[in-house]
Design an enzyme around this catalytic site. Structure first.
Site, short mmCIF file in Angstrom:
data_model
loop_
_atom_site.label_atom_id
_atom_site.label_comp_id
_atom_site.label_asym_id
_atom_site.label_seq_id
_atom_site.Cartn_x
_atom_site.Cartn_y
_atom_site.Cartn_z
N HIS A 46 0.83 -1.21 0.00
CA HIS A 46 0.00 0.00 0.00
C HIS A 46 0.86 1.26 0.00
O HIS A 46 0.89 2.00 -0.98
CB HIS A 46 -1.01 0.03 1.15
CG HIS A 46 -1.90 -1.16 1.22
ND1 HIS A 46 -2.74 -1.51 0.18
CD2 HIS A 46 -2.07 -2.11 2.19
CE1 HIS A 46 -3.39 -2.61 0.51
NE2 HIS A 46 -3.00 -3.01 1.71
N ASP A 66 -5.06 -8.30 -3.02
CA ASP A 66 -5.41 -8.07 -1.62
C ASP A 66 -6.69 -8.80 -1.24
O ASP A 66 -6.71 -10.02 -1.12
CB ASP A 66 -5.50 -6.58 -1.35
CG ASP A 66 -5.41 -6.23 0.13
OD1 ASP A 66 -5.63 -7.11 0.96
OD2 ASP A 66 -5.12 -5.07 0.46
#
Length: 452
Positions: free
Chosen positions: A268, A319
């Site tokens: 991220h 994810d």
């Protein structure tokens, strides 16, 4: 056994080439590439050939949560409310369920052009938080799903010990994740017996500085070149809490206190200031971007411009797997930057050059780096992870060269992938995985029980 492929057009490291022969050895590695070659003795491919895409960040079990977290409310929603829902979902999940979900996910990923996956695996214990007899019980189910479907796997067993910065005791909903250092060492050693692994301290909120150093020492004793993946700066609350704890932001803390290099992936890294972004790029670490999940959770947008201008490396991940399409992830990444900057075609600054090609090449290379695999391009010595695009997809029709990639990413393509090879073995032909039907039947039966 060795084999040869012939592509009328193939995307090589220096660009598109015609009449390309790709020789593949018994080891699944590319042994030779020649342009303007003869097709004699080679399998003729039905479309343009490009390298496969790594998916550098996966929580396989969360594929089954898609559609379960869409209820609104007067105050809106956020990551932390989503996480509470995820904890409740885990209360019923068994190892058999995990294997069925992972297999379905990996089939979907292969059919869309992903060839390898980094499984950031933190679901270690049973529903009451008790270790299984085999500490790697659930990890082995992920390995089994990858073996069954044929996707390349880098297993990233996760160390997770705390609910917040400074060693805060774990919450009840985290009981299936929590390890101590001795337990984590046993887990990592067991996983390394069956597959390629990396090391994954979950985040600075879940791992203390001393524990992080212990994990890095374990890595040094087992495999000093293994990847290290860590969540960092995904949420603004995480940044605020880190500042309160340490006086530094998460990426800033890692830059000062961890030996970041090209073997690290910061997943991220959403909320970085310009100096942090440039410094992270200078260390050679990969920023692991997960655009569809980051959008779904309302995380925010990655500060791409200073990172990329400083030569930073990016890769993409699924994810939570609200999306399983690498082309869609790349489109969402570029579109997010356009909305922030209010300009178009931001990823490629060279006049007249393809944005889609630049995006795809960067993510394929960065993903391979983050997973520690010799892949991400079509070249001798690299693994034969290959994708044949479907020239009959309406979005790709009439295009050539880099415009195939622009059309696959930015056009209305739904299934631009025809065939997929992993390590020299075909896993998808004609857009379909051979086990898709059986895998889906098992997955559907699992979901009926879990969401009843």
């Amino acid at each position: 056994m060795s084999q040869a492929l012939f592509a009328a057009q193939a995307w090589l490291p220096d660009g598109w080439a015609q009449d390309v022969r790709v020789d593949i050895g018994d080891d699944g590695l590319v042994s030779g590439v020649a342009a303007n070659a003869s097709a004699d003795g080679a399998e003729r491919l039905a479309g343009p050939l490009i390298p496969g895409m790594p998916n550098l960040h996966s929580h396989a079990f969360q594929r089954a949560m898609a559609g379960l977290t869409g209820a609104g409310g007067p105050q809106g929603d956020n990551f932390w409310a989503w996480r509470a829902c995820m904890y409740r979902f885990l209360e019923r999940l068994t190892p058999d369920d995990l294997e069925a979900i992972a297999a379905q996910l990996y089939v979907e990923m292969l059919e869309r052009g992903y060839t390898t996956v980094g499984e950031f695996h933190y679901l270690h214990h049973d529903a009451d938080g008790r270790p299984y007899t085999d500490p790697a019980e659930t990890a082995l189910r992920v390995v089994a799903a990858a073996g069954e479907t044929g996707i390349g796997l880098r297993l990233l067993p996760v160390f997770y010990a705390h609910a917040g910065f400074g060693g805060e005791p774990p919450a009840d909903g985290q009981r299936r994740f929590v390890c101590d250092l001795d337990g984590y060492a046993r887990l990592a050693e067991r996983c390394a017996q069956v597959t390629a692994i990396g090391f994954a301290p979950h985040s600075l909120r879940a791992v203390t500085p001393d524990e992080l150093q212990a994990i890095l020492a374990l890595r040094a004793s087992m495999s000093a070149q293994a990847p290290v993946h860590i969540h960092a700066a995904e949420q603004t609350r995480e940044v605020d809490d880190c500042l309160e704890w340490s006086g530094q932001r998460p990426v800033e803390w890692l830059l000062w206190n961890a030996p970041l290099d090209r073997h690290w992936c910061l997943v991220h890294a959403t909320h970085m200031r310009e100096l942090e972004a440039a410094a992270l790029a200078s260390h050679g670490a990969v920023a692991g971007l997960c655009p569809s999940t980051e959008a779904d959770l309302g995380d925010g947008l990655f500060n791409a411009e200073p990172f990329l201008l400083a030569g930073g490396h990016i890769g993409i991940g699924g994810d939570s797997h609200v999306g399983t399409d690498p082309f869609a992830e790349l489109r969402l990444f570029e579109y997010g930057q356009r909305l922030v900057r209010r300009r178009r075609n931001l990823f490629e600054r060279r006049e007249g050059r393809s944005v889609g090609a630049a995006l795809y090449r960067a993510a394929a290379s960065g993903g391979a780096q983050a997973l520690g695999f010799a892949a991400g391009a079509i070249a001798p010595g690299l693994r034969a992870d290959l994708v044949v695009l479907d020239p009959d997809d309406p979005a790709l029709a009439g295009h050539r060269g880099d415009r195939w990639l622009d059309a696959a990413i930015f056009g209305p393509a739904r299934r631009p992938v025809r065939d997929v090879m992993v390590g020299g073995r075909w896993r998808v032909r004609g857009g379909r995985h051979p086990q898709a039907e059986a895998t889906f039947a098992r997955y559907r039966a699992t979901l009926r029980r879990l969401v009843a």
